[in-house]
Design an enzyme around this catalytic site. Sequence first.
Site, PDB file in Angstrom:
ATOM      1  N   GLY A 199      36.765  28.325  36.277  1.00 30.93           N
ATOM      2  CA  GLY A 199      36.983  28.709  34.808  1.00 30.93           C
ATOM      3  C   GLY A 199      37.946  29.174  34.178  1.00 30.93           C
ATOM      4  O   GLY A 199      38.954  28.359  34.250  1.00 30.93           O
ATOM      5  N   ILE A 200      38.223  30.467  33.641  1.00 32.11           N
ATOM      6  CA  ILE A 200      39.474  30.653  32.855  1.00 32.11           C
ATOM      7  C   ILE A 200      40.727  30.583  33.675  1.00 32.11           C
ATOM      8  O   ILE A 200      41.704  30.359  33.469  1.00 32.11           O
ATOM      9  CB  ILE A 200      39.243  31.999  32.212  1.00 32.11           C
ATOM     10  CG1 ILE A 200      38.136  31.961  31.148  1.00 32.11           C
ATOM     11  CG2 ILE A 200      40.576  32.615  31.605  1.00 32.11           C
ATOM     12  CD1 ILE A 200      37.546  33.247  30.737  1.00 32.11           C
ATOM     13  N   THR A 204      31.346  28.948  30.908  1.00 24.25           N
ATOM     14  CA  THR A 204      32.078  28.854  32.035  1.00 24.25           C
ATOM     15  C   THR A 204      30.936  28.920  33.042  1.00 24.25           C
ATOM     16  O   THR A 204      29.590  29.162  32.493  1.00 24.25           O
ATOM     17  CB  THR A 204      32.820  30.163  32.442  1.00 24.25           C
ATOM     18  OG1 THR A 204      32.217  31.193  32.502  1.00 24.25           O
ATOM     19  CG2 THR A 204      34.180  30.267  31.890  1.00 24.25           C
ATOM     20  N   PRO A 205      31.050  28.366  34.365  1.00 23.81           N
ATOM     21  CA  PRO A 205      29.994  28.312  35.047  1.00 23.81           C
ATOM     22  C   PRO A 205      28.971  29.815  35.130  1.00 23.81           C
ATOM     23  O   PRO A 205      27.908  29.912  35.450  1.00 23.81           O
ATOM     24  CB  PRO A 205      30.289  28.267  36.659  1.00 23.81           C
ATOM     25  CG  PRO A 205      31.568  27.157  36.298  1.00 23.81           C
ATOM     26  CD  PRO A 205      32.107  27.678  35.159  1.00 23.81           C
ATOM     27  N   LEU A 206      29.815  30.971  35.091  1.00 22.00           N
ATOM     28  CA  LEU A 206      29.271  32.063  35.265  1.00 22.00           C
ATOM     29  C   LEU A 206      28.267  32.561  34.065  1.00 22.00           C
ATOM     30  O   LEU A 206      27.341  33.087  34.112  1.00 22.00           O
ATOM     31  CB  LEU A 206      30.499  33.246  35.180  1.00 22.00           C
ATOM     32  CG  LEU A 206      30.158  34.891  35.535  1.00 22.00           C
ATOM     33  CD1 LEU A 206      29.533  34.958  36.968  1.00 22.00           C
ATOM     34  CD2 LEU A 206      31.317  35.618  35.166  1.00 22.00           C
ATOM     35  N   ASN A 243      43.066  37.781  36.505  1.00 18.41           N
ATOM     36  CA  ASN A 243      41.724  37.331  36.182  1.00 18.41           C
ATOM     37  C   ASN A 243      40.564  37.270  36.945  1.00 18.41           C
ATOM     38  O   ASN A 243      39.544  37.308  36.302  1.00 18.41           O
ATOM     39  CB  ASN A 243      42.321  35.497  35.779  1.00 18.41           C
ATOM     40  CG  ASN A 243      41.128  35.123  35.502  1.00 18.41           C
ATOM     41  OD1 ASN A 243      40.258  34.949  34.400  1.00 18.41           O
ATOM     42  ND2 ASN A 243      40.148  34.129  36.432  1.00 18.41           N
ATOM     43  N   LYS A 291      35.688  46.823  32.246  1.00 19.23           N
ATOM     44  CA  LYS A 291      36.641  46.063  31.352  1.00 19.23           C
ATOM     45  C   LYS A 291      37.089  47.134  30.071  1.00 19.23           C
ATOM     46  O   LYS A 291      38.313  46.969  29.760  1.00 19.23           O
ATOM     47  CB  LYS A 291      35.747  45.078  30.342  1.00 19.23           C
ATOM     48  CG  LYS A 291      35.484  44.056  31.469  1.00 19.23           C
ATOM     49  CD  LYS A 291      36.425  43.252  31.994  1.00 19.23           C
ATOM     50  CE  LYS A 291      36.131  41.854  32.789  1.00 19.23           C
ATOM     51  NZ  LYS A 291      37.453  41.256  33.450  1.00 19.23           N
ATOM     52  N   TYR A 338      29.756  46.606  33.742  1.00 16.58           N
ATOM     53  CA  TYR A 338      30.690  45.412  33.068  1.00 16.58           C
ATOM     54  C   TYR A 338      31.468  46.009  32.130  1.00 16.58           C
ATOM     55  O   TYR A 338      32.905  45.986  32.348  1.00 16.58           O
ATOM     56  CB  TYR A 338      29.916  44.314  32.811  1.00 16.58           C
ATOM     57  CG  TYR A 338      31.069  43.261  32.312  1.00 16.58           C
ATOM     58  CD1 TYR A 338      31.631  42.583  33.358  1.00 16.58           C
ATOM     59  CD2 TYR A 338      31.137  42.875  31.183  1.00 16.58           C
ATOM     60  CE1 TYR A 338      32.437  41.427  32.901  1.00 16.58           C
ATOM     61  CE2 TYR A 338      32.060  41.833  30.742  1.00 16.58           C
ATOM     62  CZ  TYR A 338      32.689  40.989  31.923  1.00 16.58           C
ATOM     63  OH  TYR A 338      33.533  40.082  31.409  1.00 16.58           O
ATOM     64  N   ASP A 395      41.253  38.259  48.222  1.00 17.16           N
ATOM     65  CA  ASP A 395      40.283  39.074  47.879  1.00 17.16           C
ATOM     66  C   ASP A 395      40.975  40.114  46.950  1.00 17.16           C
ATOM     67  O   ASP A 395      41.509  41.129  47.761  1.00 17.16           O
ATOM     68  CB  ASP A 395      39.573  39.757  48.888  1.00 17.16           C
ATOM     69  CG  ASP A 395      38.509  40.792  48.654  1.00 17.16           C
ATOM     70  OD1 ASP A 395      38.241  40.790  47.285  1.00 17.16           O
ATOM     71  OD2 ASP A 395      37.576  41.243  49.427  1.00 17.16           O
TER      72      ASP A 395
END
Length: 263
Positions: free
Chosen positions: A28-29, A199-201, A97, A166, A162, A70
Site C-alpha cells: 500500500g502507501i 489499496t488492498p485495505l 505509516n 487519526k 478510526y 510491530d
Amino acid sequence: MVSKQIFKGMIMKRLMNKVVVVTGAASGIGLASAKACHGEGAIVVLTDIDVDAGRIASRLLPSSEFIALDSSNDSAWDGVLDSVLDRYGRIDALVNNAGIGIRKGIIETTNEDWHRMMSVNLSGVFFGMRAAIARMRDRGGGSVINMSSIAGKIGLPLSPAYCASKGGVTLLTKSAALECAEKGWRIRVNSIHPGFVDTPLVQAAVKHMPDPTWGLQGLIAKHPIGRLGQPQDIAQGVVFLASDESSFITGAELVIDGGYTAR
C-alpha cells in the site's frame, strides 16, 4: 556528455543518501512511499509486522533493508532504530505509516476493537516519534512524517475508533512539532491526510459495504477529482516532507484527498 548526464541525474535526486525509515512498508502507501524515497536517492529501511511481505518488498529496492517491527510494541522501537544508527550513523526521516482500519458503528465497536485501533494507529505513532526524535535530536535534526487521514480532520460514519485514532495523530503531530521547533532541535514533524486510496485495505472494505454510497463507485463520487487516490499520490507527499524542500514546514497538515474535504 555521459558523465555530465550522470552528474545532473545525481544532483536532481531530492533525498540523496538520506536515511529514511518507513513503517507498514510491505504494501500500500508504505511500500509506495519506500519506492518513491528510494527513487529519489534515499537509503530506505522498510519495517512491517508482515515479515514475508516485507522481505519481498525490500528485494524490489536495491540497497534497502527490511527489519521486522510491530509498531505498537514500544520496546521494539529502540532495537530497530539503534540497528539503523549502528549501520548508517543517522536517521534523516521517519515515516509513521503503519495503521489498521475497523469499520463498525459506535454500539458495535468492542473494547478490543477500540484498544487495538489506538494501539496501532495512535500509540504506535507516539512510540515511533518518541524513539526517533530522541535520536534525531542528538544528530542534528530530521523529519517525522505521520500518516493521519481525512478522518483525522472530519468525521466519517461507522468509524468512531478510526476517526479518534487519526484525530489523535493530527494533534500529537502539532504538539511534537512545536516542542521540537521551540527547543531548537531542527526536527520537523508533519502529518499527511489521504482521502480514500486504492489499496488492498480499501478494496477489501468496499466489497462488504451494504450501503452503495460507500461502495467503490460511491467512494469515487465523494472525490471531486473523479477517482480514488493511488498510493504513489501519497508517496510524493512523503518525499516532499522528507526533503529539504519542506524546510520551513512543521506542524502542518498535508491533505492529499482529491478534494474530498473541500466540499
